[in-house]
Design an enzyme around this catalytic site. Structure first.
Site, PDB file in Angstrom:
ATOM      1  N   LYS A   1       1.023  -1.329  -0.013  1.00 39.05           N
ATOM      2  CA  LYS A   1       0.352  -0.007  -0.124  1.00 39.05           C
ATOM      3  C   LYS A   1       0.818   0.780   0.026  1.00 39.05           C
ATOM      4  O   LYS A   1       1.606   1.108   0.787  1.00 39.05           O
ATOM      5  CB  LYS A   1      -0.786  -0.180   0.872  1.00 39.05           C
ATOM      6  CG  LYS A   1      -2.047   1.052   1.295  1.00 39.05           C
ATOM      7  CD  LYS A   1      -2.613   1.017   2.336  1.00 39.05           C
ATOM      8  CE  LYS A   1      -4.105   2.423   2.244  1.00 39.05           C
ATOM      9  NZ  LYS A   1      -4.298   2.404   4.037  1.00 39.05           N
TER      10      LYS A   1
ATOM     11  N   SER B   1      -9.265   2.361   2.670  1.00 35.92           N
ATOM     12  CA  SER B   1      -7.948   2.987   2.060  1.00 35.92           C
ATOM     13  C   SER B   1      -7.382   1.861   1.495  1.00 35.92           C
ATOM     14  O   SER B   1      -6.205   2.654   0.916  1.00 35.92           O
ATOM     15  CB  SER B   1      -7.559   3.305   3.011  1.00 35.92           C
ATOM     16  OG  SER B   1      -6.946   3.364   3.785  1.00 35.92           O
TER      17      SER B   1
ATOM     18  N   SER C   1      -9.869  -0.282   7.219  1.00 36.10           N
ATOM     19  CA  SER C   1      -9.619   0.005   5.600  1.00 36.10           C
ATOM     20  C   SER C   1      -8.604  -1.337   5.320  1.00 36.10           C
ATOM     21  O   SER C   1      -8.055  -1.343   4.148  1.00 36.10           O
ATOM     22  CB  SER C   1      -8.397   0.750   5.994  1.00 36.10           C
ATOM     23  OG  SER C   1      -9.311   2.047   5.981  1.00 36.10           O
TER      24      SER C   1
HETATM   25  N1  LIG Z   1      -7.902   4.087   7.549  1.00 35.81           N
HETATM   26  C1  LIG Z   1      -8.993   3.741   6.770  1.00 35.81           C
HETATM   27  O1  LIG Z   1      -9.289   2.644   8.040  1.00 35.81           O
HETATM   28  C2  LIG Z   1     -10.652   4.182   6.975  1.00 35.81           C
HETATM   29  C3  LIG Z   1     -10.847   3.532   6.386  1.00 35.81           C
HETATM   30  O2  LIG Z   1     -11.984   2.937   7.207  1.00 35.81           O
HETATM   31  O3  LIG Z   1     -11.649   3.646   5.147  1.00 35.81           O
END
Ligand SMILES: NC(=O)CC(=O)O
Length: 412
Positions: free
Chosen positions: A62, A131, A155
């Site tokens: 990522k 994300s 995310s």
């Molecule tokens: N960084 C993250 O966890 C934000 C999300 O859940 O979209």
């Protein structure tokens, strides 16, 4: 999808060379990524290693995680071309285990909620989630067997659910976040995506040099508590159906299953997660927000505008709730082996404007407990929906074994 376990077996037996394994990945990326857009950048110079448990395994990273051989641009214009001097420790851990870092996967800006252009491989009209958008999509599309993501809200688990892949958000700090762009130091956790639970376990075991994380060939039936998280609101029908289906399959496979209500202090921790996240975000993004306001991604900038009135006293109160809730959750987890809950409200939202709602993930991130996404059903439009298996802090092996039990039960 490409199973890490299967690649390891074929490489160990001599059926497949590590060079051939990496070449297959490059071919798959060349064939698929023009349509999906999971990668920001590829390392054309990366070569297979000949030693280590992850030799021949191509990994996507990522793009908020520092890499010395590739830029790290945070999904944000402010960091365009930014080249770290060193690999983050989690990248080095992969390399030391023999892995090949094949490229950087897309991230929402600063791992917040300004979406990427990446498409859901199961239905291009839908988001892959975020994300960690590119990591989930690249594994789901069968381009790579392993990818790293991060979670502050949801995310790792939510995009895994939307893309139909296994993933783990491990116990807080099992993996170092050094060299990972900080959003919230209390919440940020590095996670892994793979084709199946056993694949994710093998990747995590190799990175951490903890063989006890590998899922045993035979897994005993767990005691499961179903956590509906009613305090987080009602799910969509597909989310509710996935939770019921996973619970039923596990019970039919021999698990004991019962619904478990969370203590009020745990529900209160769910409510104050944003207080912790936003208060820390204002410090983590102080330079970007303070010195580069106009270049900030709009949704994150708007969130910071709204939350800049947060006070240290509010933050301290939220952290007090957090610590008490973690103690209460530990007591709940003495009654069962694991919890099973929703990974997302339902299937991936249509369009790319939203990466989905972390309302069923965020509590567990704040609690710091290991969470494993298990793909569970396919909803309308061919869209996957998963469930999350949760164990106590530090019980990552138990979470992975129980998640594998649920995964196997669903296949029957
Ligand atoms: N960084 C993250 O966890 C934000 C999300 O859940 O979209």
């Amino acid at each position: 999808m490409i199973s890490l376990a299967d690649l390891q077996r074929r490489i160990a037996s001599g059926e497949l060379s590590t060079d051939a394994a990496i070449a297959q990945t490059r071919d798959a990326i060349a064939a698929q990524d023009k349509a999906i857009g999971a990668f920001v950048r590829l390392d054309e110079t990366a070569r297979a290693q000949q030693a280590g448990p992850l030799r021949g395994i191509a990994v996507g990273i990522k793009d908020i995680i520092d890499t010395a051989d590739l830029p790290t641009e945070m999904g944000a214009a402010i960091y365009r071309g930014h080249q770290p001097r060193a690999d983050a420790p989690v990248v080095m851990a992969l390399k030391q285990a023999g892995a090949t870092i094949i490229g950087k996967t897309t991230t929402t800006a600063f791992a917040a909620n300004d979406p990427t252009a990446t498409l859901n491989p199961h239905n291009h009209a839908h988001t892959p989630g975020g994300s960690s958008s590119g990591s989930a999509a690249a594994v789901a599309a069968g381009m790579i067997p392993l990818a790293l993501g991060t979670q502050t809200g949801g995310s790792v688990i939510r995009p895994a659910s939307f893309c139909g892949v296994a993933a783990i958000k491990p116990s807080y700090r099992l993996l170092p976040t050094v060299g990972v762009k900080c959003f919230s130091w209390t919440l940020d956790t590095v996670g892994l995506f793979g084709a199946g639970v056993r694949d994710v376990a093998l990747g995590l075991a190799a990175m951490t040099r903890r063989p006890e994380l590998v899922v045993p060939s035979k897994v005993s039936a767990p005691r499961i508590g179903v956590a509906t998280q009613a305090f987080a609101g009602s799910p969509e029908p597909s989310g509710a159906e996935a939770l019921q289906k996973a619970a039923r399959a596990a019970e039919q496979a021999g698990a004991t299953v019962r619904e478990l209500a969370m203590p009020e202090i745990v529900a209160e921790a769910w409510r104050i997660h944003p207080v912790v996240q936003e208060f820390e975000a204002h410090q983590s993004f102080a330079w970007e927000y303070g010195q580069n306001y106009d270049a900030m991604p709009p949704l994150l900038r708007g969130r910071l505008d709204e939350s800049k009135g947060g006070t240290p006293a509010e933050y301290d109160a939220a952290m007090d709730v957090t610590l008490r809730a973690r103690q209460a959750l530990a007591a709940v987890l003495t009654e069962v082996d694991v919890l099973v809950t929703l990974s997302a409200p339902g299937a991936a939202p249509k369009g790319l404007a939203s990466t989905g709602d972390p309302r069923y993930n965020r509590l567990w991130t704040l609690m710091g407990v290991p969470c494993v996404n298990v793909p569970t059903l396919t909803a309308e439009g061919g869209l996957p929906v998963g469930v999350t298996v949760i164990a106590g802090f530090g019980d990552d092996a138990k979470a992975l074994a129980a998640a594998s039990f649920v995964e196997d039960a669903l296949k029957r």
